[in-house]
Design an enzyme around this catalytic site. Structure first.
Site, PDB file in Angstrom:
ATOM      1  N   CYS A  91       3.019   8.570   1.284  1.00 34.80           N
ATOM      2  CA  CYS A  91       3.559   7.663   2.300  1.00 34.80           C
ATOM      3  C   CYS A  91       3.735   6.278   1.834  1.00 34.80           C
ATOM      4  CB  CYS A  91       2.332   7.514   3.477  1.00 34.80           C
ATOM      5  SG  CYS A  91       2.664   6.228   4.764  1.00 34.80           S
ATOM      6  N   CYS A 133       5.065  -6.861   8.063  1.00 36.80           N
ATOM      7  CA  CYS A 133       6.092  -6.252   9.200  1.00 36.80           C
ATOM      8  C   CYS A 133       6.369  -7.524  10.331  1.00 36.80           C
ATOM      9  CB  CYS A 133       5.385  -4.928   9.593  1.00 36.80           C
ATOM     10  SG  CYS A 133       6.642  -4.247  10.915  1.00 36.80           S
ATOM     11  N   SER A 149       8.691   5.764  16.952  1.00 37.54           N
ATOM     12  CA  SER A 149       7.335   5.266  17.388  1.00 37.54           C
ATOM     13  C   SER A 149       7.363   4.731  18.870  1.00 37.54           C
ATOM     14  CB  SER A 149       6.613   4.192  16.466  1.00 37.54           C
ATOM     15  OG  SER A 149       6.319   4.610  15.258  1.00 37.54           O
ATOM     16  N   LEU A 150       7.297   5.758  19.713  1.00 34.77           N
ATOM     17  CA  LEU A 150       7.483   5.428  21.033  1.00 34.77           C
ATOM     18  C   LEU A 150       6.429   4.803  21.753  1.00 34.77           C
ATOM     19  CD1 LEU A 150      10.038   5.869  23.021  1.00 34.77           C
ATOM     20  CD2 LEU A 150       9.068   7.964  23.627  1.00 34.77           C
ATOM     21  N   HIS A 151       5.398   5.665  21.887  1.00 36.23           N
ATOM     22  CA  HIS A 151       3.915   4.854  22.252  1.00 36.23           C
ATOM     23  C   HIS A 151       3.819   4.891  23.909  1.00 36.23           C
ATOM     24  CE1 HIS A 151       3.422   4.755  18.093  1.00 36.23           C
ATOM     25  NE2 HIS A 151       3.750   3.535  17.813  1.00 36.23           N
ATOM     26  N   GLU A 158       0.989  -1.240  -0.187  1.00 34.59           N
ATOM     27  CA  GLU A 158       0.022  -0.127  -0.129  1.00 34.59           C
ATOM     28  C   GLU A 158       0.888   1.175  -0.017  1.00 34.59           C
ATOM     29  OE1 GLU A 158      -2.765   0.348   3.355  1.00 34.59           O
ATOM     30  OE2 GLU A 158      -3.095  -1.770   3.131  1.00 34.59           O
ATOM     31  N   CYS A 183      -2.443   2.500   7.803  1.00 37.07           N
ATOM     32  CA  CYS A 183      -1.327   1.571   7.222  1.00 37.07           C
ATOM     33  C   CYS A 183      -1.957   0.207   7.331  1.00 37.07           C
ATOM     34  CB  CYS A 183       0.103   1.611   7.869  1.00 37.07           C
ATOM     35  SG  CYS A 183      -0.076   2.188   9.741  1.00 37.07           S
ATOM     36  N   ASN A 229      -6.196   4.603  15.060  1.00 41.32           N
ATOM     37  CA  ASN A 229      -7.233   4.357  14.029  1.00 41.32           C
ATOM     38  C   ASN A 229      -7.829   2.771  14.424  1.00 41.32           C
ATOM     39  OD1 ASN A 229      -7.254   6.191  11.920  1.00 41.32           O
ATOM     40  ND2 ASN A 229      -4.911   5.905  11.816  1.00 41.32           N
ATOM     41  N   CYS A 238      -1.658  -2.698  15.323  1.00 41.76           N
ATOM     42  CA  CYS A 238      -1.354  -2.366  14.176  1.00 41.76           C
ATOM     43  C   CYS A 238      -1.661  -3.470  13.019  1.00 41.76           C
ATOM     44  CB  CYS A 238       0.295  -1.800  13.904  1.00 41.76           C
ATOM     45  SG  CYS A 238       0.700  -1.597  12.275  1.00 41.76           S
ATOM     46  N   CYS A 242       3.453  -4.700  16.557  1.00 45.51           N
ATOM     47  CA  CYS A 242       2.938  -3.724  17.611  1.00 45.51           C
ATOM     48  C   CYS A 242       1.565  -4.315  17.758  1.00 45.51           C
ATOM     49  CB  CYS A 242       3.025  -2.494  16.874  1.00 45.51           C
ATOM     50  SG  CYS A 242       4.837  -1.705  16.737  1.00 45.51           S
TER      51      CYS A 242
END
Ligand code: SAH
Length: 351
Positions: free
Chosen positions: A104, A111, A215-217, A91, A334, A291, A118, A115
């Site tokens: 993007c 991946c 990407s700490l989160h 994508e 994503c 999201n 995700c 996470c």
């Protein structure tokens, strides 16, 4: 079988021209058609002889993937789902803002980071994308722009962990920043990583002023281990050491992404912990309201929690922004479209 022309470097196209009885400078012309003039086919490369164009057509494909979905949102965000010849899908997204055209792009098929919130990692990692597969995303999105529109920014925030595919990504970005390529400043390119310290150092050593987003989160290892399982092997401190070095070497302020998951990491305490962690650093926090991903039970943060989080960071002197949602009426976040396509394919097989 015809090769993807985008898999060749400029030097390789030159060598190919010479082998095929053409002058070296023809490579510059081909490249101009690919990058600047947005040619859709070799036939369109009108300042090349017919014979040369035929040779190019026999030897190469300009684009190799099939566009299996092209969605346009009401805010004019566009998303492409590309299917590569082997069947893998990827994508990429074009976002329009008044003064920006940002794309993007993805760097891997799937991946490995896992996470928990995700969609991209739900099917694991299949493989790295190749040079031509990444360039094809960029050039196809660029071709969606009007003739008078120019690409202004690239965020490497699509599917995959970009720092796991650096040997491919870096030469792609060289092409993008080359004045004879797309001529984009490295300062307008942002690479987003889950936070791999050694790879961050490798990127710093390249010496180009790319923006780094991490990407700490979560501000504590205890919480980050839950949300970003790979953190177990890394730890927040090691990431911050590497980002401090990145800032020292590149002079670029690092962005910390923080996805707000309703009830999980969006409380005032979490904001205070994050502020304490970043207070002595020249950092920027980009808050991303979660999201929704079908099949995952995580919730969006409430609007009041989000604004409270921002206020706490700001009061404590940390620059913070909330990411605007783009393409909300298409599956622009994503991994979502690819996931749907895969589920669809799986259910077709079952039927
Ligand atoms: N692997 C890289 C880049 C891809 S993800 C990275 O981890 O940074 C790009 C950003 O989107 C990351 O910050 C990621 O954590 C975030 N993200 C992933 N799923 C999301 C979701 N459902 N809602 C909001 N942000 C999400």
């Amino acid at each position: 079988m015809a090769r993807a022309i985008l898999s060749l470097t400029h030097d390789e196209i030159e060598a190919w021209c010479l082998e095929n009885g053409e002058k070296r400078f023809r490579a510059d012309q081909v490249r101009r058609w690919l990058f600047e003039n947005r040619a859709e086919s070799f036939d369109a490369m009108l300042d090349l002889s017919k014979v040369f164009r035929e040779k190019l057509k026999e030897s190469f494909t300009l684009f190799s993937a099939e566009v299996v979905a092209h969605q346009v949102a009401t805010d004019l965000t566009e998303k492409l789902l590309l299917k590569m010849p082997g069947g893998d899908t990827v994508e990429c997204v074009l976002m329009r803002e008044p003064d920006r055209r940002t794309i993007c792009i993805s760097t891997q098929v799937g991946c490995a980071m896992g996470c928990v919130f995700c969609a991209s990692g739900m099917l694991g990692l299949k493989r790295n994308l190749s040079r031509d597969e990444i360039l094809e995303q960029i050039l196809r999105l660029d071709r969606l722009l009007d003739a008078d529109e120019r690409l202004t920014n690239i965020v490497v925030m699509g599917i995959g962990e970009p720092l796991q595919n650096l040997p491919i990504l870096l030469p792609v970005l060289d092409e993008v920043t080359d004045p004879k390529g797309l001529g984009l400043s490295p300062r307008r390119i942002t690479i987003s990583t889950v936070g791999l310290p050694e790879k961050i150092r490798e990127l710093a050593a390249v010496g180009k002023p790319y923006n780094l987003a991490v990407s700490l989160h979560a501000a504590t290892d205890q919480l980050r281990n839950e949300l970003v399982p790979i953190n177990d092997k890394i730890g927040v401190d090691a990431i911050l050491e590497a980002t401090d070095e990145y800032f020292a070497t590149s002079g670029r302020r690092v962005t910390f992404e923080y996805v707000l998951l309703g009830g999980l990491n969006d409380q005032p305490d979490h904001a205070h912990q994050l502020a304490s962690l970043l207070k002595s650093r020249n950092a920027h926090v980009n808050l991303i309201p979660m999201n929704r991903v079908e099949a995952l039970e995580f919730d969006e943060p409430s609007a009041s929690r989000t604004s409270e989080f921002v206020s706490i960071l700001e009061e404590r002197g940390i620059a913070a922004t909330v990411r605007k949602r783009k393409g909300a009426d298409i599956d622009a976040a994503c991994g979502q479209l690819r996931l749907k396509e895969d589920e669809h394919r799986t259910s077709n097989i079952q039927h």
